[in-house]
Design an enzyme around this catalytic site. Structure first.
Site, PDB file in Angstrom:
ATOM      1  N   LYS A 136       0.840  -1.208   0.000  1.00  0.00           N
ATOM      2  CA  LYS A 136       0.000   0.000   0.000  1.00  0.00           C
ATOM      3  C   LYS A 136       0.868   1.247   0.000  1.00  0.00           C
ATOM      4  O   LYS A 136       0.669   2.169  -0.791  1.00  0.00           O
ATOM      5  CB  LYS A 136      -0.914  -0.003   1.237  1.00  0.00           C
ATOM      6  CG  LYS A 136      -1.536   1.350   1.544  1.00  0.00           C
ATOM      7  CD  LYS A 136      -2.490   1.292   2.713  1.00  0.00           C
ATOM      8  CE  LYS A 136      -1.914   1.681   4.042  1.00  0.00           C
ATOM      9  NZ  LYS A 136      -1.559   3.098   4.191  1.00  0.00           N
ATOM     10  N   ASN A 137       1.827   1.277   0.913  1.00  0.00           N
ATOM     11  CA  ASN A 137       2.596   2.512   1.081  1.00  0.00           C
ATOM     12  C   ASN A 137       3.608   2.742  -0.042  1.00  0.00           C
ATOM     13  O   ASN A 137       4.149   3.845  -0.162  1.00  0.00           O
ATOM     14  CB  ASN A 137       3.292   2.536   2.450  1.00  0.00           C
ATOM     15  CG  ASN A 137       2.286   2.745   3.573  1.00  0.00           C
ATOM     16  OD1 ASN A 137       1.117   3.039   3.313  1.00  0.00           O
ATOM     17  ND2 ASN A 137       2.733   2.588   4.816  1.00  0.00           N
TER      18      ASN A 137
ATOM     19  N   ARG B 203      -4.337   9.544   4.178  1.00  0.00           N
ATOM     20  CA  ARG B 203      -3.131  10.320   4.418  1.00  0.00           C
ATOM     21  C   ARG B 203      -2.228  10.414   3.185  1.00  0.00           C
ATOM     22  O   ARG B 203      -1.615  11.441   2.905  1.00  0.00           O
ATOM     23  CB  ARG B 203      -2.366   9.655   5.584  1.00  0.00           C
ATOM     24  CG  ARG B 203      -1.011  10.209   5.876  1.00  0.00           C
ATOM     25  CD  ARG B 203      -1.084  11.525   6.603  1.00  0.00           C
ATOM     26  NE  ARG B 203       0.239  12.077   6.827  1.00  0.00           N
ATOM     27  CZ  ARG B 203       0.477  13.236   7.394  1.00  0.00           C
ATOM     28  NH1 ARG B 203      -0.520  13.978   7.812  1.00  0.00           N
ATOM     29  NH2 ARG B 203       1.685  13.678   7.552  1.00  0.00           N
TER      30      ARG B 203
ATOM     31  N   CYS C 132      -5.627   7.708   9.277  1.00  0.00           N
ATOM     32  CA  CYS C 132      -5.874   7.128  10.594  1.00  0.00           C
ATOM     33  C   CYS C 132      -5.729   8.151  11.707  1.00  0.00           C
ATOM     34  O   CYS C 132      -4.862   9.022  11.662  1.00  0.00           O
ATOM     35  CB  CYS C 132      -4.906   5.977  10.835  1.00  0.00           C
ATOM     36  SG  CYS C 132      -5.273   4.547   9.822  1.00  0.00           S
TER      37      CYS C 132
ATOM     38  N   ARG D 297      -0.368  14.358  13.086  1.00  0.00           N
ATOM     39  CA  ARG D 297       0.066  14.172  11.701  1.00  0.00           C
ATOM     40  C   ARG D 297       0.109  15.477  10.903  1.00  0.00           C
ATOM     41  O   ARG D 297      -0.577  15.636   9.880  1.00  0.00           O
ATOM     42  CB  ARG D 297      -0.797  13.125  10.994  1.00  0.00           C
ATOM     43  CG  ARG D 297      -0.846  11.827  11.767  1.00  0.00           C
ATOM     44  CD  ARG D 297      -1.489  10.710  11.008  1.00  0.00           C
ATOM     45  NE  ARG D 297      -0.559  10.040  10.119  1.00  0.00           N
ATOM     46  CZ  ARG D 297      -0.868   8.961   9.404  1.00  0.00           C
ATOM     47  NH1 ARG D 297      -2.065   8.457   9.465  1.00  0.00           N
ATOM     48  NH2 ARG D 297       0.026   8.395   8.629  1.00  0.00           N
ATOM     49  N   PRO D 298       0.936  16.423  11.350  1.00  0.00           N
ATOM     50  CA  PRO D 298       1.049  17.681  10.599  1.00  0.00           C
ATOM     51  C   PRO D 298       1.784  17.462   9.273  1.00  0.00           C
ATOM     52  O   PRO D 298       2.345  16.393   9.033  1.00  0.00           O
ATOM     53  CB  PRO D 298       1.878  18.571  11.525  1.00  0.00           C
ATOM     54  CG  PRO D 298       2.630  17.631  12.398  1.00  0.00           C
ATOM     55  CD  PRO D 298       1.824  16.375  12.506  1.00  0.00           C
TER      56      PRO D 298
ATOM     57  N   ASP E 282       3.980  19.992   8.120  1.00  0.00           N
ATOM     58  CA  ASP E 282       4.924  21.112   8.058  1.00  0.00           C
ATOM     59  C   ASP E 282       6.233  20.755   7.346  1.00  0.00           C
ATOM     60  O   ASP E 282       6.799  21.578   6.629  1.00  0.00           O
ATOM     61  CB  ASP E 282       5.202  21.664   9.469  1.00  0.00           C
ATOM     62  CG  ASP E 282       5.613  20.572  10.451  1.00  0.00           C
ATOM     63  OD1 ASP E 282       5.137  19.430  10.317  1.00  0.00           O
ATOM     64  OD2 ASP E 282       6.420  20.855  11.352  1.00  0.00           O
TER      65      ASP E 282
ATOM     66  N   ASP F 114       3.610   0.629  12.258  1.00  0.00           N
ATOM     67  CA  ASP F 114       2.432   0.010  11.642  1.00  0.00           C
ATOM     68  C   ASP F 114       2.227  -1.446  12.060  1.00  0.00           C
ATOM     69  O   ASP F 114       1.221  -2.054  11.692  1.00  0.00           O
ATOM     70  CB  ASP F 114       2.533   0.084  10.109  1.00  0.00           C
ATOM     71  CG  ASP F 114       2.247   1.490   9.590  1.00  0.00           C
ATOM     72  OD1 ASP F 114       1.839   2.346  10.390  1.00  0.00           O
ATOM     73  OD2 ASP F 114       2.440   1.723   8.381  1.00  0.00           O
TER      74      ASP F 114
ATOM     75  N   VAL G 278       6.724   7.056  17.195  1.00  0.00           N
ATOM     76  CA  VAL G 278       6.463   7.734  15.915  1.00  0.00           C
ATOM     77  C   VAL G 278       5.174   8.565  15.965  1.00  0.00           C
ATOM     78  O   VAL G 278       5.172   9.739  15.593  1.00  0.00           O
ATOM     79  CB  VAL G 278       6.408   6.719  14.747  1.00  0.00           C
ATOM     80  CG1 VAL G 278       6.148   7.436  13.423  1.00  0.00           C
ATOM     81  CG2 VAL G 278       7.700   5.919  14.666  1.00  0.00           C
TER      82      VAL G 278
ATOM     83  N   ARG H 222      -9.167  -0.361   4.012  1.00  0.00           N
ATOM     84  CA  ARG H 222      -8.313   0.710   3.466  1.00  0.00           C
ATOM     85  C   ARG H 222      -6.953   0.152   3.077  1.00  0.00           C
ATOM     86  O   ARG H 222      -6.305   0.656   2.159  1.00  0.00           O
ATOM     87  CB  ARG H 222      -8.102   1.818   4.523  1.00  0.00           C
ATOM     88  CG  ARG H 222      -9.225   2.814   4.620  1.00  0.00           C
ATOM     89  CD  ARG H 222      -8.767   4.048   5.383  1.00  0.00           C
ATOM     90  NE  ARG H 222      -7.392   4.345   5.056  1.00  0.00           N
ATOM     91  CZ  ARG H 222      -6.445   4.660   5.928  1.00  0.00           C
ATOM     92  NH1 ARG H 222      -6.726   4.773   7.188  1.00  0.00           N
ATOM     93  NH2 ARG H 222      -5.223   4.898   5.539  1.00  0.00           N
TER      94      ARG H 222
HETATM   95  C1  UD1 Z   1       3.856   6.859   6.480  1.00  0.00           C
HETATM   96  C2  UD1 Z   1       2.990   5.659   6.236  1.00  0.00           C
HETATM   97  C3  UD1 Z   1       2.385   5.148   7.536  1.00  0.00           C
HETATM   98  C4  UD1 Z   1       3.496   4.888   8.559  1.00  0.00           C
HETATM   99  C5  UD1 Z   1       4.401   6.101   8.703  1.00  0.00           C
HETATM  100  C6  UD1 Z   1       5.602   5.838   9.595  1.00  0.00           C
HETATM  101  C7  UD1 Z   1       2.118   6.053   4.012  1.00  0.00           C
HETATM  102  C8  UD1 Z   1       0.951   6.377   3.148  1.00  0.00           C
HETATM  103  N1  UD1 Z   1       1.920   6.041   5.330  1.00  0.00           N
HETATM  104  O1  UD1 Z   1       3.025   7.875   7.011  1.00  0.00           O
HETATM  105  O2  UD1 Z   1       1.683   3.946   7.258  1.00  0.00           O
HETATM  106  O3  UD1 Z   1       2.904   4.630   9.810  1.00  0.00           O
HETATM  107  O4  UD1 Z   1       4.895   6.501   7.414  1.00  0.00           O
HETATM  108  O5  UD1 Z   1       6.308   4.762   9.146  1.00  0.00           O
HETATM  109  O6  UD1 Z   1       3.202   5.765   3.517  1.00  0.00           O
HETATM  110  N2  UD1 Z   1       5.543  14.579  10.929  1.00  0.00           N
HETATM  111  C9  UD1 Z   1       5.554  15.928  11.225  1.00  0.00           C
HETATM  112  N3  UD1 Z   1       5.472  16.813  10.189  1.00  0.00           N
HETATM  113  C10 UD1 Z   1       5.365  16.406   8.896  1.00  0.00           C
HETATM  114  C11 UD1 Z   1       5.369  15.022   8.610  1.00  0.00           C
HETATM  115  C12 UD1 Z   1       5.454  14.129   9.645  1.00  0.00           C
HETATM  116  O7  UD1 Z   1       5.653  16.330  12.373  1.00  0.00           O
HETATM  117  O8  UD1 Z   1       5.288  17.260   8.004  1.00  0.00           O
HETATM  118  C13 UD1 Z   1       5.614  13.606  12.029  1.00  0.00           C
HETATM  119  C14 UD1 Z   1       4.341  12.769  12.126  1.00  0.00           C
HETATM  120  O9  UD1 Z   1       3.332  13.438  12.859  1.00  0.00           O
HETATM  121  C15 UD1 Z   1       4.839  11.527  12.792  1.00  0.00           C
HETATM  122  C16 UD1 Z   1       6.256  11.384  12.230  1.00  0.00           C
HETATM  123  O10 UD1 Z   1       6.626  12.661  11.731  1.00  0.00           O
HETATM  124  O11 UD1 Z   1       4.899  11.709  14.179  1.00  0.00           O
HETATM  125  C17 UD1 Z   1       6.403  10.362  11.126  1.00  0.00           C
HETATM  126  O12 UD1 Z   1       5.487  10.614  10.109  1.00  0.00           O
HETATM  127  P1  UD1 Z   1       5.760  10.217   8.602  1.00  0.00           P
HETATM  128  O13 UD1 Z   1       6.969   9.359   8.493  1.00  0.00           O
HETATM  129  O14 UD1 Z   1       5.695  11.444   7.774  1.00  0.00           O
HETATM  130  O15 UD1 Z   1       4.501   9.306   8.308  1.00  0.00           O
HETATM  131  P2  UD1 Z   1       3.541   9.374   7.055  1.00  0.00           P
HETATM  132  O16 UD1 Z   1       4.304   9.665   5.822  1.00  0.00           O
HETATM  133  O17 UD1 Z   1       2.355  10.199   7.390  1.00  0.00           O
END
Ligand code: UD1
Length: 417
Positions: free
Chosen positions: A22-23, A92, A116, A121-122, A124, A305, A327, A397
């Site tokens: 999926k990812n 997401r 989820c 999940r910002p 930024d 995950d 995470v 999903r």
């Molecule tokens: C992706 C995966 C998800 C997995 C996660 C961590 C997809 C579609 N989803 O989610 O299944 O659980 O990686 O392996 O591939 N963060 C910020 N600011 C940002 C981006 C992230 O603060 O702009 C924080 C998040 O809130 C979180 C951490 O960084 O605490 C990791 O998030 P991230 O690796 O970005 O996860 P996703 O890409 O959302």
């Protein structure tokens, strides 16, 4: 709202085929538009998040065609960068369209992503990085508008190796002017898959799988055929389900190198694991669960995950297990549901203490997110008696035909509306 009805206490035995990741599929599908040509993505999982990604591609003007598990995206006639009325707010992974639209049109308009409920999940990191690459942003009422006259390469240092931000930067960098360097990049296998896919379209990216990714912008791309990697989280879910039911399962297509952290834990508990190119075999008939201390983290650490599914397994490991979720700050809703089945779990900030109980009992529980649903299915498979896991739409999903796959391996599970 659909639900799974599960008669637990049966041993999983047989063969389960692991679907495409999926990812990996979600960023690859978004990136298809960059070439304005035909891309065929093989081994694409037929799950709700992918259906939503396909709807977004159609909104952009791409033509979509499924043949088995191969999805062809023809983006020759794409004409729209506005995704505000599509299902972007349903999952997401939609945030990846930001980089893809900017790379293709120099403009993007998209609803803030959904997904989820496991933390704030910002986005930024995504916005900051793309801003550095010459993009101007404005956000009103949950709509992100972005415009880049000349997307250009930059050296970007991520505060955390965010998977999504790394992917967005990679995708935006492909047609950008000059060289983009991502420091502290995510190292997940899905990042390597994205690099390989983009390079198969003519991109020049190196370093994926390490903390430093370099992308040299190119003038144009061409169509491609690409087979995506198997889903390591789906594979991990079935490995844990086999362990929880003391089963013996061959996971066709599963990759040991992508699930090593989990396999080592299961092996320590006495599961026999044999792997080759065709998949992973697990024999958990003689498994004796022992307490563990597990901390989730960015790859190659234990994946967040699989945290809920692992917690489900450890509920019956004699002694005290600890799981630390590093995470996502609120990935804990599954613990309350597991407690309804007799688990003894306490939570202190991001640290779960799991006191092993002899067995879980059957009951009615509700999934509140994708992996929570997977964890509850595992618990219900191991608990003797009839359980109901509500909220199948969360599970759908991310898992293709999970109930059919489990049934083929001897589980008594059915899905009802
Ligand atoms: C992706 C995966 C998800 C997995 C996660 C961590 C997809 C579609 N989803 O989610 O299944 O659980 O990686 O392996 O591939 N963060 C910020 N600011 C940002 C981006 C992230 O603060 O702009 C924080 C998040 O809130 C979180 C951490 O960084 O605490 C990791 O998030 P991230 O690796 O970005 O996860 P996703 O890409 O959302």
């Amino acid at each position: 709202m659909g639900k799974f009805i599960i008669e637990g206490g049966r041993t999983l035995t047989g063969k389960i085929s692991v679907s495409g990741s999926k990812n990996a599929a979600l960023p690859i599908l978004a990136a298809c538009i960059l070439c304005r040509d035909k891309c065929t993505v093989k081994n694409c999982p037929r799950i709700k998040d992918v259906e939503n990604a396909a709807l977004l591609l159609q909104k952009i003007g791409a033509e979509i065609k499924w043949k088995g598990n191969a999805l062809t995206v023809d983006s020759s006639n794409i004409n729209n960068y506005n995704l505000t009325d599509g299902p972007a707010d349903k999952y997401r992974g939609s945030i990846i369209f930001l980089g893809a639209l900017l790379g293709t049109f120099g403009k993007a308009k998209i609803s803030a992503p959904g997904g989820c409920r496991i933390g704030r999940r910002p986005i930024d990191f995504h916005i900051d990085a793309l801003s550095m690459m010459n993009t101007a942003f404005s956000t009103t009422h949950g709509i992100i508008s972005a415009s880049a006259k000349n997307l250009s390469g930059e050296e970007i240092v991520l505060k955390f190796p965010s998977v999504g931000a790394t992917e967005n930067i990679m995708i935006a960098s492909v047609l950008a002017k000059g060289e983009t360097v991502i420091q502290n990049a995510a190292r997940e296998p899905e990042i390597v898959d994205l690099q390989d896919f983009l390079n198969s379209m003519g991109a020049k990216i190196t370093g994926a799988g390490t903390s430093k990714i370099i992308s040299k912008g190119v003038a144009s791309l061409h169509g491609t055929e690409y087979k995506i990697i198997p889903d390591r989280i789906e594979a991990g879910t079935f490995l844990i389900a086999a362990a929880a039911t003391k089963g013996e399962v061959f996971l066709k297509n599963a990759r040991y190198d992508h699930t090593r952290q989990l396999c080592r834990i299961l092996e320590k508990c006495g599961a026999v694991i044999i792997h080759d190119k065709s998949g992973i075999y697990i024999n958990a008939k003689k498994i004796r669960l022992s307490p563990h201390v597990i901390s989730t983290g960015a790859y190659p650490a234990f994946p967040t995950d699989l945290q809920p599914q692992m917690m489900s397994l450890l509920t019956t490991a004699p002694g005290l297990s600890i799981i630390i979720e590093t995470v996502f700050e609120s990935r804990f809703l599954h613990a309350e549901e597991l407690k309804k089945l007799g688990a003894d779990i306490t939570l202190d900030e991001n640290r779960f203490t799991i006191k092993g109980v002899p067995y879980l009992k059957a009951g009615n529980v509700r999934a509140s997110d994708l992996r929570c649903g997977a964890a509850l299915i595992i618990a219900a498979l191991s608990a003797k008696g009839m359980s109901v896991v509500e909220g199948s739409e969360f599970v759908e999903r991310g898992y293709q035909n999970i109930e059919r796959k489990l049934r083929l391996a001897g589980a008594a599970i059915r899905l009802t509306d």
